[in-house]
Design a protein around this motif. Structure first.
Motif, short mmCIF file in Angstrom:
data_model
loop_
_atom_site.label_atom_id
_atom_site.label_comp_id
_atom_site.label_asym_id
_atom_site.label_seq_id
_atom_site.Cartn_x
_atom_site.Cartn_y
_atom_site.Cartn_z
N LEU A 100 -7.68 1.57 -3.97
CA LEU A 100 -7.95 0.73 -2.91
C LEU A 100 -6.50 0.03 -2.74
O LEU A 100 -5.75 -0.53 -3.43
CB LEU A 100 -9.04 -0.43 -3.26
CG LEU A 100 -9.31 -1.55 -2.18
CD1 LEU A 100 -10.07 -1.06 -1.03
CD2 LEU A 100 -9.92 -2.60 -2.95
N LYS A 101 -6.19 -0.19 -1.22
CA LYS A 101 -5.07 -0.81 -1.05
C LYS A 101 -5.19 -2.40 -0.75
O LYS A 101 -6.24 -2.66 0.11
CB LYS A 101 -4.35 -0.21 0.29
CG LYS A 101 -3.78 1.08 -0.16
CD LYS A 101 -2.80 1.63 0.93
CE LYS A 101 -2.01 2.79 0.64
NZ LYS A 101 -1.16 3.28 1.43
N VAL A 102 -4.41 -3.11 -1.52
CA VAL A 102 -4.75 -4.59 -1.14
C VAL A 102 -3.20 -5.01 -0.39
O VAL A 102 -2.43 -4.97 -0.84
CB VAL A 102 -4.72 -5.38 -2.59
CG1 VAL A 102 -4.89 -6.91 -2.35
CG2 VAL A 102 -5.95 -5.00 -3.16
N PHE A 103 -3.75 -5.30 0.75
CA PHE A 103 -2.61 -5.89 2.00
C PHE A 103 -2.20 -7.37 1.68
O PHE A 103 -2.89 -8.20 2.26
CB PHE A 103 -3.03 -5.57 3.21
CG PHE A 103 -3.13 -4.00 3.51
CD1 PHE A 103 -2.24 -3.30 3.76
CD2 PHE A 103 -4.57 -3.64 3.55
CE1 PHE A 103 -2.72 -1.69 3.70
CE2 PHE A 103 -5.05 -2.08 3.89
CZ PHE A 103 -3.90 -1.26 3.68
N GLY A 104 -0.93 -7.43 0.85
CA GLY A 104 -0.60 -8.64 0.68
C GLY A 104 -0.91 -9.33 -0.39
O GLY A 104 -2.13 -9.44 -0.87
#
Length: 330
Positions: free
Chosen positions: A205-209
């Protein structure tokens, strides 16, 4: 009441149909199945595969089914797509919805409940978000919703039409019995994306910020259960009895969770690891968004049943673990 649920085969609409039946009302579903699922509509509920922009078809259904009130859940909702394909969003979210409203006016059906969004507020200057804050959307999706809100305000001022506007925050969860739930293609919501990462259906999963001014550096969002949202739509019926009424409510728990808190809740509920990786911030993502739902509480008696992220995730997991491919599993 006979209630036409436009978009009733979609995520929130299908849950509202179930609750309408439980409350003793008679729902009738219209959905073009662009994003909805026929399997989400329970047996015995009248179903029409039609487009809300087909004024003639809508007028016939309104008359034949002797509809008393219309609920609208049939918008396109992908923010990114609205930026790249704005015409698609204006055509459906504004143009087609106005055709539906015209069909209602033509057939004497004058009560309307509209599914709006907190995206109409844009980047806010104060939290929590109350109904009286300025509305200044930053994408075409939010703008189309605000355009319809403004249209409803104008229509109700000059006619017997009455309307309720609900601005959702982050809808999540699934029916208590696990029979219906969230199945989007493509999926963009955080909780099901966490499930997919945990079960290996997608990569990390990409966590943006990770540098936002929040307790753990990740964005804070207000997750509200889909059944709680649905209950508000039924609770507002009594408010629409006076012609010319237009009411608006924000619907959220007021208890936001960060991205990392959601990931940890998914780990706790599923017993699985959620692989994730940090990425740069996304343009337009505010650090925090959460609702003040005091107005809905005071005027509708609306209190969210699911008020913590763990119970909400558990509700969603019940559906996803039994339907890893969504309605295609049936």
């Amino acid at each position: 009441m006979n209630v036409l649920v436009v978009g009733g085969a979609g995520y929130i609409g299908s849950h509202c149909v179930v609750q309408l039946v439980e409350a003793g009302h008679r729902p009738v579903v219209v959905d073009n199945l662009a994003f909805g699922h026929r399997g989400a509509v329970k047996d015995g509920v009248p179903f029409y595969e039609a487009d809300l922009g087909d004024r003639e078809a809508m007028a016939k259904i309104l008359k034949d089914e002797q509809i008393d009130i219309v609920m609208h859940f049939a918008a396109f909702t992908y923010v990114g797509e609205s930026v790249t394909e704005p015409l698609k969003y204006y055509r459906n979210n504004v143009g087609a919805t106005l055709e539906l409203i015209q069909a209602m006016v033509d057939t004497g059906v004058n009560k309307f409940i509209f599914s709006s969004t907190c995206a109409t507020f844009g980047v806010v200057e104060s939290l929590p978000i109350v109904e009286t804050l300025p509305q200044s959307p930053i994408n075409p999706y939010g703008q189309t919703k605000l355009d319809l809100e403004n249209a409803l305000r104008a229509i109700t001022k000059t006619s017997d039409f009455s309307a309720a506007i609900f601005r959702y925050f982050n809808a999540a969860g699934a029916a208590e019995d696990g029979s219906i739930g969230e199945d989007h293609q493509p999926e963009t919501h955080l909780i099901p994306l966490c499930f997919d990462a945990a079960t290996g259906r997608r990569g990390a999963l990409k966590v943006f910020g990770s540098d936002y001014p929040t307790p753990d550096g990740t964005c804070l969002r207000d997750y509200v259960h889909v059944d709680d949202l649905s209950r508000a739509h039924i609770a507002v019926f009594d408010k629409l009895g006076t012609p010319g009424t237009c009411v608006d409510y924000n619907l959220g728990t007021g208890n936001p969770s960060s991205v990392l808190e959601v990931i940890n809740a998914v780990k706790e509920v599923t017993g699985l690891d959620v692989p994730y990786e940090m990425d740069d911030r996304r343009e337009g993502d505010p650090p925090a968004l959460y609702a003040d739902s005091k107005k809905a509480n005071e005027e509708l008696g609306w209190v969210p049943k699911y008020n913590d992220i763990t119970s909400l995730v558990a509700s969603a997991w019940k559906w996803h673990k039994d339907h890893p491919k969504g309605y295609d599993d049936k």
